[in-house]
Design an enzyme around this catalytic site. Structure first.
Site, PDB file in Angstrom:
ATOM      1  N   ARG A   1     -45.103  38.374  48.401  1.00  0.00           N
ATOM      2  CA  ARG A   1     -44.784  37.026  47.935  1.00  0.00           C
ATOM      3  C   ARG A   1     -46.043  36.168  47.943  1.00  0.00           C
ATOM      4  O   ARG A   1     -46.287  35.394  47.016  1.00  0.00           O
ATOM      5  CB  ARG A   1     -43.704  36.448  48.854  1.00  0.00           C
ATOM      6  CG  ARG A   1     -43.406  34.993  48.725  1.00  0.00           C
ATOM      7  CD  ARG A   1     -42.468  34.722  47.568  1.00  0.00           C
ATOM      8  NE  ARG A   1     -41.804  33.438  47.741  1.00  0.00           N
ATOM      9  CZ  ARG A   1     -42.408  32.278  47.627  1.00  0.00           C
ATOM     10  NH1 ARG A   1     -43.679  32.226  47.339  1.00  0.00           N
ATOM     11  NH2 ARG A   1     -41.728  31.143  47.796  1.00  0.00           N
TER      12      ARG A   1
ATOM     13  N   ARG B   1     -29.107  39.578  49.942  1.00  0.00           N
ATOM     14  CA  ARG B   1     -30.468  39.127  50.236  1.00  0.00           C
ATOM     15  C   ARG B   1     -31.217  40.085  51.175  1.00  0.00           C
ATOM     16  O   ARG B   1     -32.023  39.660  52.006  1.00  0.00           O
ATOM     17  CB  ARG B   1     -30.467  37.717  50.858  1.00  0.00           C
ATOM     18  CG  ARG B   1     -30.083  36.626  49.891  1.00  0.00           C
ATOM     19  CD  ARG B   1     -31.228  36.323  48.937  1.00  0.00           C
ATOM     20  NE  ARG B   1     -30.871  35.222  48.059  1.00  0.00           N
ATOM     21  CZ  ARG B   1     -31.204  33.950  48.288  1.00  0.00           C
ATOM     22  NH1 ARG B   1     -31.908  33.633  49.341  1.00  0.00           N
ATOM     23  NH2 ARG B   1     -30.847  33.020  47.449  1.00  0.00           N
TER      24      ARG B   1
ATOM     25  N   ARG C   1     -37.423  37.054  52.698  1.00  0.00           N
ATOM     26  CA  ARG C   1     -38.414  36.506  53.640  1.00  0.00           C
ATOM     27  C   ARG C   1     -38.317  36.993  55.076  1.00  0.00           C
ATOM     28  O   ARG C   1     -39.252  36.827  55.844  1.00  0.00           O
ATOM     29  CB  ARG C   1     -38.335  34.971  53.627  1.00  0.00           C
ATOM     30  CG  ARG C   1     -39.060  34.357  52.453  1.00  0.00           C
ATOM     31  CD  ARG C   1     -38.730  32.891  52.323  1.00  0.00           C
ATOM     32  NE  ARG C   1     -37.317  32.749  51.991  1.00  0.00           N
ATOM     33  CZ  ARG C   1     -36.715  31.588  51.762  1.00  0.00           C
ATOM     34  NH1 ARG C   1     -37.386  30.465  51.857  1.00  0.00           N
ATOM     35  NH2 ARG C   1     -35.450  31.553  51.453  1.00  0.00           N
TER      36      ARG C   1
ATOM     37  N   ASP D   1     -32.900  36.724  40.387  1.00  0.00           N
ATOM     38  CA  ASP D   1     -32.169  35.546  40.839  1.00  0.00           C
ATOM     39  C   ASP D   1     -31.146  35.148  39.794  1.00  0.00           C
ATOM     40  O   ASP D   1     -31.342  35.407  38.603  1.00  0.00           O
ATOM     41  CB  ASP D   1     -33.121  34.372  41.097  1.00  0.00           C
ATOM     42  CG  ASP D   1     -32.445  33.300  41.936  1.00  0.00           C
ATOM     43  OD1 ASP D   1     -32.443  33.421  43.177  1.00  0.00           O
ATOM     44  OD2 ASP D   1     -31.886  32.355  41.352  1.00  0.00           O
TER      45      ASP D   1
ATOM     46  N   TYR E   1     -25.750  24.646  38.925  1.00  0.00           N
ATOM     47  CA  TYR E   1     -27.193  24.378  39.080  1.00  0.00           C
ATOM     48  C   TYR E   1     -27.767  23.749  37.816  1.00  0.00           C
ATOM     49  O   TYR E   1     -28.648  22.896  37.884  1.00  0.00           O
ATOM     50  CB  TYR E   1     -27.941  25.668  39.428  1.00  0.00           C
ATOM     51  CG  TYR E   1     -27.706  26.104  40.859  1.00  0.00           C
ATOM     52  CD1 TYR E   1     -28.429  25.544  41.909  1.00  0.00           C
ATOM     53  CD2 TYR E   1     -26.740  27.048  41.168  1.00  0.00           C
ATOM     54  CE1 TYR E   1     -28.204  25.919  43.222  1.00  0.00           C
ATOM     55  CE2 TYR E   1     -26.497  27.439  42.478  1.00  0.00           C
ATOM     56  CZ  TYR E   1     -27.229  26.874  43.504  1.00  0.00           C
ATOM     57  OH  TYR E   1     -26.994  27.234  44.804  1.00  0.00           O
TER      58      TYR E   1
HETATM   59  O1  CP3 Z   1     -29.770  40.016  47.393  1.00  0.00           O
HETATM   60  C1  CP3 Z   1     -30.920  40.332  47.059  1.00  0.00           C
HETATM   61  O2  CP3 Z   1     -31.757  40.802  47.862  1.00  0.00           O
HETATM   62  C2  CP3 Z   1     -31.308  40.258  45.583  1.00  0.00           C
HETATM   63  C3  CP3 Z   1     -31.974  39.099  45.143  1.00  0.00           C
HETATM   64  C4  CP3 Z   1     -31.253  37.752  45.056  1.00  0.00           C
HETATM   65  C5  CP3 Z   1     -31.959  36.531  45.209  1.00  0.00           C
HETATM   66  N1  CP3 Z   1     -31.105  35.520  44.924  1.00  0.00           N
HETATM   67  C6  CP3 Z   1     -33.364  36.423  45.587  1.00  0.00           C
HETATM   68  C7  CP3 Z   1     -33.906  35.123  46.041  1.00  0.00           C
HETATM   69  C8  CP3 Z   1     -29.929  37.442  44.727  1.00  0.00           C
HETATM   70  C9  CP3 Z   1     -28.751  38.358  44.494  1.00  0.00           C
HETATM   71  C10 CP3 Z   1     -29.853  36.014  44.637  1.00  0.00           C
HETATM   72  C11 CP3 Z   1     -28.618  35.288  44.265  1.00  0.00           C
HETATM   73  C12 CP3 Z   1     -28.611  33.829  44.279  1.00  0.00           C
HETATM   74  N2  CP3 Z   1     -29.623  32.963  43.976  1.00  0.00           N
HETATM   75  C13 CP3 Z   1     -27.455  33.061  44.515  1.00  0.00           C
HETATM   76  C14 CP3 Z   1     -26.077  33.624  44.788  1.00  0.00           C
HETATM   77  C15 CP3 Z   1     -25.896  34.057  46.195  1.00  0.00           C
HETATM   78  C16 CP3 Z   1     -25.907  32.944  47.212  1.00  0.00           C
HETATM   79  O3  CP3 Z   1     -26.856  32.931  48.022  1.00  0.00           O
HETATM   80  O4  CP3 Z   1     -24.991  32.130  47.206  1.00  0.00           O
HETATM   81  C17 CP3 Z   1     -27.809  31.704  44.417  1.00  0.00           C
HETATM   82  C18 CP3 Z   1     -26.898  30.513  44.611  1.00  0.00           C
HETATM   83  C19 CP3 Z   1     -29.202  31.660  44.059  1.00  0.00           C
HETATM   84  C20 CP3 Z   1     -30.029  30.444  43.765  1.00  0.00           C
HETATM   85  C21 CP3 Z   1     -31.199  30.344  44.651  1.00  0.00           C
HETATM   86  N3  CP3 Z   1     -32.306  31.166  44.591  1.00  0.00           N
HETATM   87  C22 CP3 Z   1     -31.426  29.406  45.675  1.00  0.00           C
HETATM   88  C23 CP3 Z   1     -30.447  28.327  46.092  1.00  0.00           C
HETATM   89  C24 CP3 Z   1     -32.680  29.680  46.226  1.00  0.00           C
HETATM   90  C25 CP3 Z   1     -33.431  28.881  47.277  1.00  0.00           C
HETATM   91  C26 CP3 Z   1     -32.887  29.074  48.635  1.00  0.00           C
HETATM   92  C27 CP3 Z   1     -33.550  30.225  49.337  1.00  0.00           C
HETATM   93  O5  CP3 Z   1     -32.837  31.043  49.914  1.00  0.00           O
HETATM   94  O6  CP3 Z   1     -34.792  30.263  49.336  1.00  0.00           O
HETATM   95  C28 CP3 Z   1     -33.213  30.817  45.568  1.00  0.00           C
HETATM   96  C29 CP3 Z   1     -34.502  31.490  45.835  1.00  0.00           C
HETATM   97  C30 CP3 Z   1     -34.451  32.951  46.155  1.00  0.00           C
HETATM   98  N4  CP3 Z   1     -33.685  33.887  45.510  1.00  0.00           N
HETATM   99  C31 CP3 Z   1     -35.197  33.606  47.162  1.00  0.00           C
HETATM  100  C32 CP3 Z   1     -34.864  34.968  47.087  1.00  0.00           C
HETATM  101  C33 CP3 Z   1     -35.434  36.100  47.912  1.00  0.00           C
HETATM  102  C34 CP3 Z   1     -36.216  32.965  48.089  1.00  0.00           C
HETATM  103  C35 CP3 Z   1     -37.547  32.985  47.387  1.00  0.00           C
HETATM  104  C36 CP3 Z   1     -38.738  32.824  48.326  1.00  0.00           C
HETATM  105  O7  CP3 Z   1     -39.035  31.692  48.692  1.00  0.00           O
HETATM  106  O8  CP3 Z   1     -39.366  33.850  48.643  1.00  0.00           O
END
Ligand code: CP3
Length: 341
Positions: free
Chosen positions: A36, A23, A27, A73, A149
């Site tokens: 964003r 990540r 944010r 994602d 999910y």
């Molecule tokens: O690592 C990186 O920078 C690459 C991008 C990336 C995202 N999600 C961007 C994202 C990667 C590799 C993921 C993987 C991901 N997504 C996982 C596996 C890793 C982990 O965290 O366990 C999972 C379970 C998800 C599912 C997911 N996507 C959730 C649960 C959420 C909401 C929670 C949160 O952190 O906001 C997301 C949204 C998400 N994916 C965001 C980002 C940057 C936040 C979006 C925003 O509001 O700007």
């Protein structure tokens, strides 16, 4: 010039170790929040190749990480298969729960190729702008975590509905998993063809399973994916991240034949370096809360990991994703400390 992350994944003990953070785009960066806000919502951002490429590159420009990870994602696979997906502000992902034949039959693998085109476009744009020592990592969710999910319809503490379904209706669950194995292979093959140089499989919820279910729902599907990717791309590097797998990590590394093994925050690097073959590159596992805290806590935790990993193939990373409240200066502090060696 050789790329340090790929060298490490080929089994070389590079020191100081290559580093990137799960990540790392997101944010906690003001430049991310700006784009964003322009895009409106997360899905529009991910499916806009210009913006997604820019966001992938933001942390590379700011910090000079050794790898960029595609900004996307894991839930783009269910989305591309036709299951509705939205990200509700403050709630995380929401999908219509998939629990019956009708919902399963509605998924369409044949349409996925077209829906993922913008993401492949992002890969090409990033590769064109990336310097010659930074590796581009692509990724997918591993089938079990994606199924979690899809079945639950949202995040959960323990994914009890999914675990119950896998026991109570094994035939149904297995058909969903078979579809996800194929979708994951197709998605990763497309990313590699478009230019990613390594791929990571995020199995964030692997740790909620019993040992027997871990073998069926995590190790076996991952093995199929790894085998097929290697058949098509003998040189591609694959990192597996079965989060919270604990004592099953060794069995996972052997059973899946991944090149790299992601350690989560609770993993013990000292134990694992004796347990995991030196041909498997370990990656991890700084607690994201130590990075949030900064100062001595960050310094001490980082030192402990570096001391345990010295002289073996290793990639420095977090044990889970960076949290949005993290001050970017703490990331700079971490990088200077690692790069002293
Ligand atoms: O690592 C990186 O920078 C690459 C991008 C990336 C995202 N999600 C961007 C994202 C990667 C590799 C993921 C993987 C991901 N997504 C996982 C596996 C890793 C982990 O965290 O366990 C999972 C379970 C998800 C599912 C997911 N996507 C959730 C649960 C959420 C909401 C929670 C949160 O952190 O906001 C997301 C949204 C998400 N994916 C965001 C980002 C940057 C936040 C979006 C925003 O509001 O700007």
């Amino acid at each position: 010039m050789q790329k340090s992350l790929l060298q490490a994944l080929s089994g070389e003990a590079i020191w100081p170790p290559p580093v990137w953070l799960m990540r790392q785009a997101g944010r906690y960066l003001p430049e991310y929040r700006k784009l964003r806000a322009q895009a409106g919502d997360f899905l529009s951002l991910v499916t806009n190749p210009n913006l997604a490429a820019e966001i992938t590159l933001q942390p590379i420009r700011r910090f000079g990480f050794d790898a960029a990870i595609l900004f996307s994602d894991i839930l783009l696979v269910p989305w591309a298969l036709g299951q509705g997906l939205r990200f509700a502000e403050g709630e995380g992902p929401l999908l219509p729960p998939l629990r019956d034949e009708t919902a399963l039959a509605a998924l369409n693998l044949a349409n996925m190729g077209e829906k993922i085109l913008p993401i492949l476009e992002t890969v090409k744009k990033v590769r064109a702008q990336l310097d010659d020592h930074t590796t581009l990592i692509g990724f997918a969710g591993a089938p079990f975590t994606v199924a979690c999910y899809m079945v639950e319809g949202r995040g959960s503490r323990d994914f009890a509905v999914t675990r119950h379904l896998a026991y109570a209706r094994p035939e149904f669950f297995s058909r969903l998993m078979t579809l996800l194995i194929q979708a994951t292979i197709d998605f990763l093959v497309a990313q590699i063809s478009a230019g990613v140089e390594a791929v990571m499989l995020f199995d964030s919820w692997a740790g909620v399973l019993s040992p027997t279910q871990f073998r069926t729902q995590v190790i076996a599907p991952t093995r199929i994916i790894v085998t097929e990717l290697r058949r098509q791309f003998p040189d591609v590097k694959i990192i597996g991240f079965p989060r919270l797998a604990g004592y099953l990590l060794g069995e996972y590394a052997e059973g899946t034949a991944v090149d790299g093994l992601g350690m989560d925050t609770a993993s013990n690097p000292t134990y694992l370096t004796g347990k995991i073959s030196p041909h498997v590159t370990l990656q991890g596992n700084l607690d994201p809360m130590a990075l949030l805290a900064g100062g001595n806590a960050l310094r001490n935790e980082t030192n402990a990991i570096l001391a345990a990993m010295r002289d073996r193939p290793f990639i420095f990373n977090l044990g889970h994703g960076i949290v949005p409240q993290t001050p970017p200066e703490h990331v700079s502090q971490l990088l200077s400390q690692i790069r002293v060696g």
